[in-house]
Design a protein around this motif. Structure first.
Motif, short mmCIF file in Angstrom:
data_model
loop_
_atom_site.label_atom_id
_atom_site.label_comp_id
_atom_site.label_asym_id
_atom_site.label_seq_id
_atom_site.Cartn_x
_atom_site.Cartn_y
_atom_site.Cartn_z
N ASP A 115 0.82 -1.21 0.00
CA ASP A 115 0.00 0.00 0.00
C ASP A 115 0.85 1.26 0.00
OD1 ASP A 115 -2.54 -1.41 0.14
OD2 ASP A 115 -1.94 -1.94 2.17
N SER A 116 1.93 1.28 0.79
CA SER A 116 2.79 2.45 0.80
C SER A 116 3.53 2.59 -0.54
CB SER A 116 3.80 2.38 1.95
OG SER A 116 4.59 1.20 1.85
N TRP A 117 3.89 1.45 -1.16
CA TRP A 117 4.55 1.51 -2.47
C TRP A 117 3.61 2.06 -3.52
CZ3 TRP A 117 3.96 -0.71 -7.34
CH2 TRP A 117 5.06 -0.60 -8.20
N LEU A 118 2.36 1.63 -3.52
CA LEU A 118 1.39 2.11 -4.50
C LEU A 118 1.11 3.60 -4.32
CD1 LEU A 118 -1.16 -0.86 -4.49
CD2 LEU A 118 0.39 -0.22 -6.35
N ALA A 119 1.22 4.07 -3.09
CA ALA A 119 0.93 5.48 -2.83
C ALA A 119 2.11 6.39 -3.11
CB ALA A 119 0.49 5.65 -1.36
N ALA A 120 3.30 5.83 -3.28
CA ALA A 120 4.49 6.65 -3.50
C ALA A 120 4.53 7.20 -4.92
CB ALA A 120 5.75 5.83 -3.21
N ALA A 121 5.39 8.22 -5.12
CA ALA A 121 5.56 8.79 -6.46
C ALA A 121 6.29 7.80 -7.35
CB ALA A 121 6.35 10.10 -6.36
N PRO A 159 8.95 7.94 -9.38
CA PRO A 159 10.41 7.76 -9.25
C PRO A 159 10.80 6.96 -8.00
CG PRO A 159 9.91 10.01 -9.88
CD PRO A 159 8.61 9.38 -9.52
N GLN A 160 10.09 7.19 -6.90
CA GLN A 160 10.39 6.45 -5.68
C GLN A 160 10.07 4.97 -5.85
OE1 GLN A 160 11.83 7.62 -3.07
NE2 GLN A 160 11.62 9.84 -3.17
N ARG A 161 8.96 4.67 -6.51
CA ARG A 161 8.60 3.27 -6.74
C ARG A 161 9.62 2.60 -7.65
NH1 ARG A 161 2.95 3.19 -9.20
NH2 ARG A 161 3.29 5.39 -9.63
N TRP A 162 10.05 3.31 -8.69
CA TRP A 162 11.05 2.75 -9.60
C TRP A 162 12.35 2.46 -8.87
CZ3 TRP A 162 15.85 4.67 -11.17
CH2 TRP A 162 16.46 4.00 -12.24
N LEU A 163 12.78 3.39 -8.03
CA LEU A 163 14.05 3.22 -7.34
C LEU A 163 13.99 2.03 -6.38
CD1 LEU A 163 16.83 4.47 -7.13
CD2 LEU A 163 16.01 5.92 -5.28
N THR A 164 12.85 1.81 -5.75
CA THR A 164 12.69 0.65 -4.87
C THR A 164 12.88 -0.64 -5.65
OG1 THR A 164 11.18 1.84 -3.41
CG2 THR A 164 11.08 -0.56 -3.36
N ILE A 165 12.26 -0.72 -6.83
CA ILE A 165 12.36 -1.94 -7.64
C ILE A 165 13.79 -2.13 -8.16
CG2 ILE A 165 11.55 -3.08 -9.73
CD1 ILE A 165 9.50 -2.98 -7.49
N VAL A 166 14.43 -1.07 -8.62
CA VAL A 166 15.77 -1.19 -9.19
C VAL A 166 16.79 -1.58 -8.12
CG1 VAL A 166 17.65 0.12 -10.25
CG2 VAL A 166 15.34 0.33 -11.14
N GLU A 209 25.09 5.45 -5.27
CA GLU A 209 24.37 5.55 -4.00
C GLU A 209 23.83 6.97 -3.77
OE1 GLU A 209 23.84 2.90 -2.21
OE2 GLU A 209 25.18 1.54 -3.28
N ASP A 210 23.52 7.67 -4.86
CA ASP A 210 22.98 9.03 -4.75
C ASP A 210 21.48 8.97 -5.05
OD1 ASP A 210 22.41 11.70 -4.75
OD2 ASP A 210 24.05 12.28 -6.08
N ARG A 211 20.71 8.63 -4.04
CA ARG A 211 19.28 8.40 -4.22
C ARG A 211 18.54 9.69 -4.65
NH1 ARG A 211 15.73 4.44 -2.19
NH2 ARG A 211 13.56 5.15 -2.17
N ALA A 212 18.90 10.81 -4.04
CA ALA A 212 18.20 12.05 -4.35
C ALA A 212 18.36 12.43 -5.82
CB ALA A 212 18.72 13.18 -3.45
N ASN A 213 19.58 12.36 -6.35
CA ASN A 213 19.80 12.70 -7.75
C ASN A 213 19.17 11.67 -8.68
OD1 ASN A 213 21.11 15.14 -7.46
ND2 ASN A 213 23.15 14.22 -7.38
N ALA A 214 19.10 10.41 -8.25
CA ALA A 214 18.45 9.39 -9.07
C ALA A 214 16.98 9.70 -9.24
CB ALA A 214 18.65 8.01 -8.45
N VAL A 215 16.32 10.06 -8.15
CA VAL A 215 14.90 10.40 -8.20
C VAL A 215 14.69 11.66 -9.05
CG1 VAL A 215 12.95 11.20 -6.82
CG2 VAL A 215 14.34 9.28 -6.03
N ALA A 216 15.54 12.66 -8.84
CA ALA A 216 15.40 13.91 -9.60
C ALA A 216 15.61 13.68 -11.09
CB ALA A 216 16.38 14.95 -9.08
N ALA A 217 16.60 12.85 -11.45
CA ALA A 217 16.88 12.59 -12.87
C ALA A 217 15.72 11.85 -13.53
CB ALA A 217 18.16 11.78 -13.00
#
Length: 744
Positions: free
Chosen positions: A315-321, A323-330, A439-447
């Motif tokens: 449920d929290s994964w489905l509610a996330a944006a 980019p955040q969901r993609w990063l979790t899977i990758v 390991e730069d999560r913030a820039n990965a999400v922004a990109a």
């Protein structure tokens, strides 16, 4: 020059050389060796030598093969002899071998560990035993079949099995190529079924070269230049498709979890259904299932009849944006200790390998996966490989002994999976992936957010009751469309279809006809067709006239004739309905079951809450508790000893060497005749006297790992159960097994 043993070479090596060795060969430092003799023994074992060779490239291994051909495992070899065999500059490869202690000695007295031949195989460079008499032998009289046979042996392994090996006949009576070659002395008989091609003949057939010159050069990796923005945008489209498919899997398995096979894994039928529902092939469906479990979104329910059920993380994964969901899977994919590409193949017992089964577990898979991605990361931004096979050849050259039999297939699987995940596109890494690897999560999400298509707030409503979303919808609009319409096809543009059932579903969820009309009026970029307006009004007119509540449940209706019609229908008996008032019915069944049965009978009931408003009572799907994920492991390349730890081990080695040197070179005497037998009080008194006299002491002690060793210590203080040396080293008295003065 006199031969130098490996231990002597280590003893004379500077500290920084030992530090490099321990960094390159981490197995030598566990547990810390007591002295350089122990280190040399450990470094010369076949297992350790084999591990040290795993990350060596083809050229460096060729140099090691040449050293074995020169006999450096039994006697010293010269640099000139090795250089003559390799025929390319070997300065750097030789230094790599020295830094790993696979070679030691000066250029005119090079040596390798005797176990190197066991680790690399009995035929260095693919050449057989040496027969100097065959150097430059004339092969012009050989027949074509004889040339073909020895040519095959020269190109590969120099041995072959044949029934003719045990037949010894003169040349004039020989009838087969093997018999003739044996009679000519051009093949060696190893046993009754094995022959061997002599080394000199193999070199001659290779054109006078020990190694094919081209094989010692790293293959080129042709690339196609792309704009990095193009790569990012293409990959973003794949990432969005991946997220959509993962959502479908989670929603589908929430409603109907697939069973876990008795042997573990996912069944063929369930895999085919997953592939069909998402309109993908089975390998991609396998990858989806593996990622769902690997990321903790799905788990084995571990019930009496186990099923694959979404966890509370869903449920929290489905509610996330996105980019955040993609990063979790990758990130789950990068750390996945499994090879999904093995699914569908056959195991050692010729049984099919199922997805999610233990047969596809490979602990080194994350290392192999990251190795492929790092090779792509070394390319310029936007540069994509032209062919996966060319990348396979390059990585095989860089580490031919790593990866086992699945080495090349793992590269192909990694590239295919990375493309499906949006990790790369057009053969090139995305900006988001490079940031993820760093390991730069913030820039990965922004990109990724920057490269994804911007959400749209308009749809195109067609006269055939289809609705086209020309891009990703804004979250609120996407939720509205999911409530009132069914997805008919998806991709960069999603096609929805509005039906009577989908409109009723929206009304069941609490939306009103006016809200639905307003939704299409304000969000459609095209005029709303009358067919859609009529459909909504018609369904809404019939919807909710019959209302139910929880008693175990109740039904109420202002139209007494409608309730009478319900009671006259067979569904009244099926639902155990009973009239308690002209406008009220009750049932002993759950409300959801009653409403479902009434809808199946042609009625259009709605559920209401305590305030009389329509509520949505549809179940949200099953959930199981999320499993605690194991602590994230550091990739083996980056894991290792810290600089401080290496310095401590080197100091430990030097101290051990000092103890060995003093014991062998200086007369010593033990207190009381035997330090090992001395009592604790006697030892304490003895050490206290050494502190007072400022004398060096040779102590024997056992460390916390149970390893016994000796050290030369100048005691500075004894007390509190501790012997403290002048070098600030501390030794617990209960671990000291012996003590002796070092005589000057």
């Amino acid at each position: 020059m006199p031969a130098t043993s490996l231990a002597d070479w280590l003893r004379a090596a500077p500290d920084d050389a030992l530090a490099v060795l321990l960094r390159r060969r981490r197995d030598l430092a566990t547990p810390p060796p007591s002295d350089t003799t122990v280190l040399a023994t450990r470094a010369g074992t076949p297992g350790s030598v084999a591990r040290a060779c795993e990350d060596l490239d083809t050229l460096t291994l060729a140099v090691l093969d040449a050293l074995l051909l020169a006999g450096a495992d039994t006697d010293a070899a010269t640099l000139a002899d090795v250089q003559a065999m390799v025929e390319v500059d070997i300065t750097e490869p030789l230094e790599r071998l020295r830094s790993r202690l696979l070679v030691w000695g000066d250029d005119d007295a090079l040596r390798v560990p005797p176990s190197a031949r066991d680790a690399l195989g009995p035929f260095p460079a693919g050449l057989g035993a040496s027969v100097p008499a065959l150097a430059g032998v004339d092969l012009s009289g050989l027949g074509e079949d004889e040339r073909a046979l020895i040519g095959t042996l020269a190109a590969g392994q120099p041995i072959g099995r044949t029934r003719d090996a045990g037949i010894d006949v003169p040349l004039e009576r020989a009838t087969t190529p093997v018999q003739r070659l044996l009679a000519r002395g051009l093949l060696l008989r190893r046993d009754d079924q094995t022959v061997e091609l002599p080394r000199e003949l193999g070199i001659q057939l290779r054109g006078g070269h020990v190694f094919t010159p081209g094989a010692l050069q790293e293959p080129e990796l042709p690339t196609n230049p792309h704009q990095q923005s193009t790569v990012d945008e293409v990959a973003a489209g794949e990432a969005m498709e991946l997220l959509r498919q993962m959502e479908n899997l989670l929603l589908s398995w929430s409603a109907a979890p697939p069973p876990v096979l008795k042997s573990g894994g996912l069944g063929v039928r369930e895999l085919k259904k997953l592939a069909k529902d998402n309109e993908i092939d089975e390998p991609r469906a396998t990858l989806l299932a593996e990622l769902a479990v690997g990321s903790g979104l799905v788990a084995d329910s571990e019930a009496a009849s186990p099923e694959w059920v979404p966890t509370t993380l869903t449920d929290s994964w489905l509610a996330a944006a996105a980019p955040q969901r993609w990063l979790t899977i990758v990130q789950a994919w990068l750390e996945l200790p499994r090879l999904p590409g093995l699914a569908g193949g056959r195991d050692a017992k010729d049984k099919p390998i199922a997805p999610l089964s233990d047969e596809i577990r490979r602990p080194l898979a994350p290392l192999a996966r990251r190795r492929v991605l790092m090779a792509l990361a070394d390319l310029p931004e936007g540069a994509g490989v032209k062919s996966v096979d060319e990348l396979v050849a390059v990585l095989a050259w860089r580490a031919p002994r790593r990866g086992g039999r699945l080495r090349d297939e793992t590269v192909r699987w990694t590239m295919a999976e990375a493309s499906a995940l949006g990790v790369l596109a057009l053969g090139a890494l995305t900006t988001a992936t490079r940031a993820t690897l760093e390991e730069d999560r913030a820039n990965a999400v922004a990109a990724l957010l920057e490269s994804m298509p911007k959400p749209v707030d308009k749809v195109l409503v067609q006269a055939d009751l289809t609705v086209i979303a020309p891009g990703p919808l804004e979250p609120e609009l996407a939720a509205d469309m999911a409530a009132v319409a069914n997805i008919e096809s998806s991709g960069h543009a999603t096609v929805y279809r509005v039906t009577e059932a989908s409109v009723r579903r929206a009304l069941d969820a609490g939306r009103t006809a006016g809200e639905l009309q307003q939704l299409f009026t304000t969000k459609s970029a095209t005029p709303v067709p009358q067919t859609l307006t009529y459909l909504i009004d018609d369904v809404a007119r019939r919807h909710g006239r019959l209302r139910g509540g929880v008693a175990e449940c109740f039904l109420r209706c202002d139209d007494e004739a409608l309730l009478a019609e319900v009671m006259a229908h067979p569904v009244a008996s099926d639902c155990a309905l009973r009239m308690i008032a002209p406008t009220v019915l009750i049932s002993t069944l759950p409300l959801a079951e009653v409403l479902e049965a009434l809808r199946g009978a042609g009625f259009a009931p709605a559920a209401e809450g305590p305030d009389g408003r329509v509520v949505d009572i549809r179940p949200s799907g099953r959930r199981v508790p999320a499993r605690p994920r194991p602590a994230r492991r550091v990739a083996p390349e980056s894991a290792g000893l810290t600089g401080v730890q290496i310095d401590q081990i080197v100091a430990h080695l030097r101290a051990g060497d000092l103890a060995v040197g003093r014991r062998r070179g200086t007369s010593m005497r033990s207190h009381g005749g035997s330090g090992a037998a001395a009592s604790t009080s006697a030892t304490l008194e003895f050490l206290a006297q050494a502190v007072q006299d400022r004398r060096e002491v040779l102590i024997g002690f056992v460390d916390s790992r149970g390893t016994a060793s000796q050290r030369v210590v100048r005691p500075s203080r004894v007390g509190g159960g501790i012997l403290e040396g002048s070098d600030n080293q501390r030794y617990p008295l209960h671990r000291i097994t012996s003590a002796a003065l070092v005589e000057d």
